[in-house]
Motif scaffolding. Structure first.
Motif, PDB file in Angstrom:
ATOM      1  N   ASP A  30       0.822  -1.207   0.000  1.00 20.66           N
ATOM      2  CA  ASP A  30       0.000   0.000   0.000  1.00 20.66           C
ATOM      3  C   ASP A  30       0.863   1.267   0.000  1.00 20.66           C
ATOM      4  O   ASP A  30       2.100   1.207   0.042  1.00 20.66           O
ATOM      5  CB  ASP A  30      -0.965   0.002   1.186  1.00 20.66           C
ATOM      6  CG  ASP A  30      -0.256  -0.024   2.540  1.00 20.66           C
ATOM      7  OD1 ASP A  30       0.959   0.258   2.597  1.00 20.66           O
ATOM      8  OD2 ASP A  30      -0.935  -0.323   3.549  1.00 20.66           O
ATOM      9  N   ALA A  31       0.197   2.425  -0.035  1.00 13.57           N
ATOM     10  CA  ALA A  31       0.899   3.697  -0.129  1.00 13.57           C
ATOM     11  C   ALA A  31       1.786   3.946   1.078  1.00 13.57           C
ATOM     12  O   ALA A  31       2.886   4.504   0.943  1.00 13.57           O
ATOM     13  CB  ALA A  31      -0.111   4.833  -0.297  1.00 13.57           C
ATOM     14  N   ALA A  32       1.333   3.541   2.259  1.00 15.61           N
ATOM     15  CA  ALA A  32       2.131   3.761   3.465  1.00 15.61           C
ATOM     16  C   ALA A  32       3.446   2.992   3.391  1.00 15.61           C
ATOM     17  O   ALA A  32       4.515   3.512   3.750  1.00 15.61           O
ATOM     18  CB  ALA A  32       1.344   3.355   4.704  1.00 15.61           C
ATOM     19  N   ALA A  33       3.373   1.755   2.939  1.00 21.41           N
ATOM     20  CA  ALA A  33       4.584   0.954   2.797  1.00 21.41           C
ATOM     21  C   ALA A  33       5.503   1.546   1.735  1.00 21.41           C
ATOM     22  O   ALA A  33       6.728   1.592   1.916  1.00 21.41           O
ATOM     23  CB  ALA A  33       4.225  -0.486   2.443  1.00 21.41           C
ATOM     24  N   MET A  34       4.921   2.022   0.631  1.00 24.30           N
ATOM     25  CA  MET A  34       5.730   2.620  -0.435  1.00 24.30           C
ATOM     26  C   MET A  34       6.426   3.875   0.062  1.00 24.30           C
ATOM     27  O   MET A  34       7.606   4.115  -0.247  1.00 24.30           O
ATOM     28  CB  MET A  34       4.833   2.939  -1.634  1.00 24.30           C
ATOM     29  CG  MET A  34       5.608   3.339  -2.890  1.00 24.30           C
ATOM     30  SD  MET A  34       6.571   1.974  -3.582  1.00 24.30           S
ATOM     31  CE  MET A  34       8.192   2.725  -3.751  1.00 24.30           C
ATOM     32  N   ASN A  35       5.739   4.675   0.848  1.00 27.69           N
ATOM     33  CA  ASN A  35       6.336   5.886   1.393  1.00 27.69           C
ATOM     34  C   ASN A  35       7.534   5.575   2.286  1.00 27.69           C
ATOM     35  O   ASN A  35       8.517   6.329   2.322  1.00 27.69           O
ATOM     36  CB  ASN A  35       5.299   6.696   2.167  1.00 27.69           C
ATOM     37  CG  ASN A  35       4.441   7.541   1.249  1.00 27.69           C
ATOM     38  OD1 ASN A  35       4.890   7.992   0.204  1.00 27.69           O
ATOM     39  ND2 ASN A  35       3.188   7.743   1.634  1.00 27.69           N
ATOM     40  N   ALA A  36       7.464   4.472   2.997  1.00 29.20           N
ATOM     41  CA  ALA A  36       8.592   4.072   3.843  1.00 29.20           C
ATOM     42  C   ALA A  36       9.816   3.744   2.991  1.00 29.20           C
ATOM     43  O   ALA A  36      10.954   4.086   3.352  1.00 29.20           O
ATOM     44  CB  ALA A  36       8.200   2.870   4.699  1.00 29.20           C
TER      45      ALA A  36
END
Length: 362
Positions: A30-36
């Motif tokens: 998801d986007a949160a994981a990608m941002n990390a």
């Protein structure tokens, strides 16, 4: 005083980041994981750029998803993937997105990513953005019903003005406009009509800025750099450079190291460079896997200094390194080694120039 030296922007993505991008595109994270993953990539990139001795750095364009050219519209609902094709010298092709409906709005601004990077460094930062002329190629050849090309260009100029002002507000010391389509324009239209329209379009944005802001704007031109290939290296610089310096900006980043006849190119730069403009000359060939030595860089700078006034001279890389997210032709280690050679070679040239001239004005 020092001879300024700056990178263009892009740094190759790590395999970890490229794999994460593929997983995100496939809906596996998801986007949160990608941002990390983006955060980690930016931190690592900034740390490595600091280690090169660079005095002004970028975030390596690590958050610009798939490329430096399309970051502002990726994820936009009013685009199709079948836009203009750009062929490269090795036979591969990149394709731009095609606008399908108005209004045009940025999905992501470079002004949004700059604060995320600044928290990781105390060094000054510059932010690279894509030009309005490149983005203008997203509009199709046939008019969009209810949304004219003129209305699109008005929206486009508004969006870029907001992006530039946002970058300065976020603390950018410089904003670099990537104008890699300048040389390509002459390949698409040797008459120069397309190039002239590109110059006029970019100047419409620059006219909205103050003199001081324009002095902090740089224009980058190169023949492309993707998988160690170019899209317009066969276009004569003599056809581009006179028009390039009509852009109302303070700095110009000009690919030169890979030119077949750099001395001729330098003479053209010297002829058309205006007194209030600085030419950052490319002294690193980003498409050549061989790592330049500081001595080689120094020699290229000394050649440039024979034609360009020292107070108007700077050094840079010919292009960004691997500006598309799937380009693995250049390793991160090679990119950082080349940047370090530029920094050290520039310092070496400063010493030689100072001994020749007594003092270096720059």
């Amino acid at each position: 005083m020092d001879l300024p030296t700056e990178a263009i922007g892009s740094i190759p993505r790590s395999e970890t980041l490229m794999q994460a991008q593929r997983q995100y595109d496939a809906g596996q994270i998801d986007a949160a994981a990608m941002n990390a993953f983006y955060d980690e990539a930016v931190q690592q990139t900034i740390r490595e750029l600091e280690n090169t001795g660079s005095r002004i750095i970028t975030d390596g364009e690590q958050r610009k998803t798939h490329s430096f050219a399309t970051y502002s519209v990726e994820g936009g609902k009013n685009f199709a993937p079948d836009g203009l094709e750009i062929p490269f010298s090795d036979g591969h092709v990149r394709r731009l997105p095609r606008l399908t409906a108005g209004p045009f709005r940025y999905a992501l601004s470079a002004a949004e990513t700059l604060p995320m990077a600044k928290q990781y460094t105390q060094l000054p930062m510059k932010q690279a953005i894509i030009s309005v002329s490149a983005l203008s190629l997203f509009y199709p050849s046939e008019a969009i019903a209810g949304y004219s090309r003129e209305a699109f260009l008005d929206d486009l100029i508004d969006e870029q003005e907001k992006e530039i002002r946002g970058c300065f507000a976020a603390g950018a010391q410089k904003v670099q406009i990537d104008f890699t389509e300048g040389r390509l324009a002459l390949k698409l239209d040797p008459s120069g009509s397309v190039l002239n329209s590109f110059i006029e379009l970019n100047n419409r944005v620059l006219a909205r800025l103050t003199d001081a802001e324009r002095q902090s704007i740089g224009i980058h031109t190169c023949p492309g750099a993707d998988h160690d290939a170019t899209h317009s290296a066969d276009v004569d610089y003599a056809e581009l450079l006179p028009s390039l310096f009509e852009l109302n900006a303070g700095s110009f980043y000009i690919a030169m190291a890979a030119e077949a006849d750099p001395e001729r190119g330098l003479k053209i730069v010297a002829r058309y460079l205006k007194p209030w403009q600085r030419a950052f000359i490319g002294v690193i060939d980003v498409n050549n896997p061989d790592i330049e030595t500081p001595e080689e860089v120094c020699a290229r700078i000394m050649q440039a200094a024979r034609y360009i006034p020292l107070e108007q001279l700077g050094t840079t890389d010919d292009c960004g390194f691997s500006p598309f997210c799937d380009d693995i032709s250049t390793s991160r280690a090679t990119a950082f080694a080349k940047i370090k050679a530029r920094v050290e070679g520039t310092a070496m040239a400063v010493e030689q120039l100072a001994s020749q001239n007594g003092v270096l004005h720059g």
